[in-house]
Design a protein around this motif. Structure first.
Motif, PDB file in Angstrom:
ATOM      1  N   MET A  46      -1.922 -13.253  -1.989  1.00 53.84           N
ATOM      2  CA  MET A  46      -2.256 -13.559  -0.608  1.00 53.84           C
ATOM      3  C   MET A  46      -1.680 -12.562   0.432  1.00 53.84           C
ATOM      4  N   LEU A  47      -0.073 -12.588   0.220  1.00 53.68           N
ATOM      5  CA  LEU A  47       0.443 -11.654   1.037  1.00 53.68           C
ATOM      6  C   LEU A  47       0.024 -10.254   0.729  1.00 53.68           C
ATOM      7  N   TRP A  48      -0.138  -9.691  -0.467  1.00 52.99           N
ATOM      8  CA  TRP A  48      -0.761  -8.479  -0.843  1.00 52.99           C
ATOM      9  C   TRP A  48      -2.006  -8.112  -0.250  1.00 52.99           C
ATOM     10  N   LEU A  49      -2.700  -9.126   0.012  1.00 56.01           N
ATOM     11  CA  LEU A  49      -4.042  -8.774   0.862  1.00 56.01           C
ATOM     12  C   LEU A  49      -3.936  -8.482   2.280  1.00 56.01           C
ATOM     13  N   TRP A  50      -2.658  -8.714   2.830  1.00 58.95           N
ATOM     14  CA  TRP A  50      -2.743  -8.383   4.444  1.00 58.95           C
ATOM     15  C   TRP A  50      -2.818  -7.034   4.684  1.00 58.95           C
ATOM     16  N   PRO A  51      -1.967  -6.235   4.047  1.00 57.80           N
ATOM     17  CA  PRO A  51      -2.310  -4.874   4.356  1.00 57.80           C
ATOM     18  C   PRO A  51      -3.584  -4.221   3.896  1.00 57.80           C
ATOM     19  N   TYR A  52      -4.013  -4.879   2.811  1.00 55.34           N
ATOM     20  CA  TYR A  52      -5.537  -4.460   2.157  1.00 55.34           C
ATOM     21  C   TYR A  52      -6.525  -4.486   3.012  1.00 55.34           C
ATOM     22  N   LEU A  53      -6.502  -5.458   4.011  1.00 58.54           N
ATOM     23  CA  LEU A  53      -7.669  -5.982   4.939  1.00 58.54           C
ATOM     24  C   LEU A  53      -7.624  -4.872   5.962  1.00 58.54           C
ATOM     25  N   GLY A  54      -6.818  -3.973   6.303  1.00 62.28           N
ATOM     26  CA  GLY A  54      -6.928  -2.770   7.085  1.00 62.28           C
ATOM     27  C   GLY A  54      -7.835  -1.969   6.579  1.00 62.28           C
ATOM     28  N   ARG A  55      -7.990  -1.755   5.309  1.00 61.28           N
ATOM     29  CA  ARG A  55      -9.142  -0.922   4.928  1.00 61.28           C
ATOM     30  C   ARG A  55     -10.388  -1.185   5.185  1.00 61.28           C
ATOM     31  N   LEU A  56     -10.779  -2.577   5.409  1.00 55.26           N
ATOM     32  CA  LEU A  56     -11.796  -2.879   5.737  1.00 55.26           C
ATOM     33  C   LEU A  56     -12.587  -2.588   7.093  1.00 55.26           C
ATOM     34  N   ARG A  57     -11.697  -2.075   7.991  1.00 54.97           N
ATOM     35  CA  ARG A  57     -12.171  -1.375   9.076  1.00 54.97           C
ATOM     36  C   ARG A  57     -13.229  -0.584   9.125  1.00 54.97           C
ATOM     37  N   SER A  58     -14.129  -0.587  10.164  1.00 52.47           N
ATOM     38  CA  SER A  58     -15.061   0.791   9.883  1.00 52.47           C
ATOM     39  C   SER A  58     -14.684   1.734  10.845  1.00 52.47           C
ATOM     40  N   GLY A  59     -13.731   1.433  12.091  1.00 52.20           N
ATOM     41  CA  GLY A  59     -13.333   2.445  12.730  1.00 52.20           C
ATOM     42  C   GLY A  59     -14.436   2.583  14.080  1.00 52.20           C
ATOM     43  N   ARG A  60     -15.207   1.837  14.067  1.00 55.61           N
ATOM     44  CA  ARG A  60     -16.395   2.032  14.947  1.00 55.61           C
ATOM     45  C   ARG A  60     -15.977   1.388  16.389  1.00 55.61           C
TER      46      ARG A  60
END
Length: 202
Positions: A46-60
């Motif tokens: 679960m803790l490793w997922l925290w920074p990974y979620l930043g990759r899911l941003r589209s930047g829009r």
């Protein structure tokens, strides 16, 4: 994955995943030698997922990004619930009666947050990129299957009690086992998270 393997190795007897729910692996009551490993592995994952979620941003930078932001916050809340679930299983193996439903509440909250988050991110991106339909399919299919299987089980065999290995001996079909679909739902959820990161790569 290491925590899962060690939990399976420590489980007393053969672990029939098709008729045994996930929480049995983390339970120090049902899995005294391996429960801690599963719970610790869950917390770390679960803790490793925290920074990974930043990759899911589209930047829009538009109104649609609001839904994406809410979805990511929901998944971060899911991480918190997941970590708490792991800690609860390790630190308080025997909950007092007044809190005996705490584990189920944490698990349900964790799953709901992740499912809602993955669904919202995927639907949000589907408006411009149809390939994001695949993560949606991964998480929706097992949920529908759980609903259908448990409804038919309720209508046809209400006296079975909670799912366990005795169901196999009673001849309950695999597709009606909640444990079977629960494991698939977890597998597909992790797959959907991985697919979102892959599809969202720059």
């Amino acid at each position: 994955m290491t925590g899962l393997v060690l939990a399976l190795r420590g489980y007393p007897g053969d672990f029939d995943w098709q008729y045994t729910v996930v929480s049995a692996l983390a339970s120090q009551k049902h899995n005294p030698a391996g429960g801690v490993w599963y719970s610790a592995g869950l917390g770390v994952a679960m803790l490793w997922l925290w920074p990974y979620l930043g990759r899911l941003r589209s930047g829009r930078a538009n109104g649609v990004a609001i839904l994406e932001s809410v979805a990511l916050k929901a998944m971060r809340a899911g991480i918190v619930f997941g970590v708490l679930m792991g800690l609860e299983s390790i630190l308080v193996p025997e909950l007092p009666e007044v809190l005996e439903k705490l584990h189920e509440l944490l698990a349900l909250s964790c799953f709901l947050c992740f499912y809602i988050g993955v669904l919202c991110v995927s639907v949000n991106r589907m408006q411009s990129e149809k390939r994001f339909v695949f993560p949606v399919a991964l998480i929706v299919i097992p949920i529908i299957a759980i609903g259908v299987s448990q409804l038919t089980l309720y209508l046809g065999q209400r006296d079975l009690g909670w799912v366990d290995q005795s169901w196999r001996e009673l001849g309950v079909p695999l597709w009606q086992s909640f444990a079977f679909w629960q494991w698939l739902a977890l597998f597909f959820l992790w797959g959907a998270l991985g697919m979102l990161g892959f599809l969202n790569r720059k």
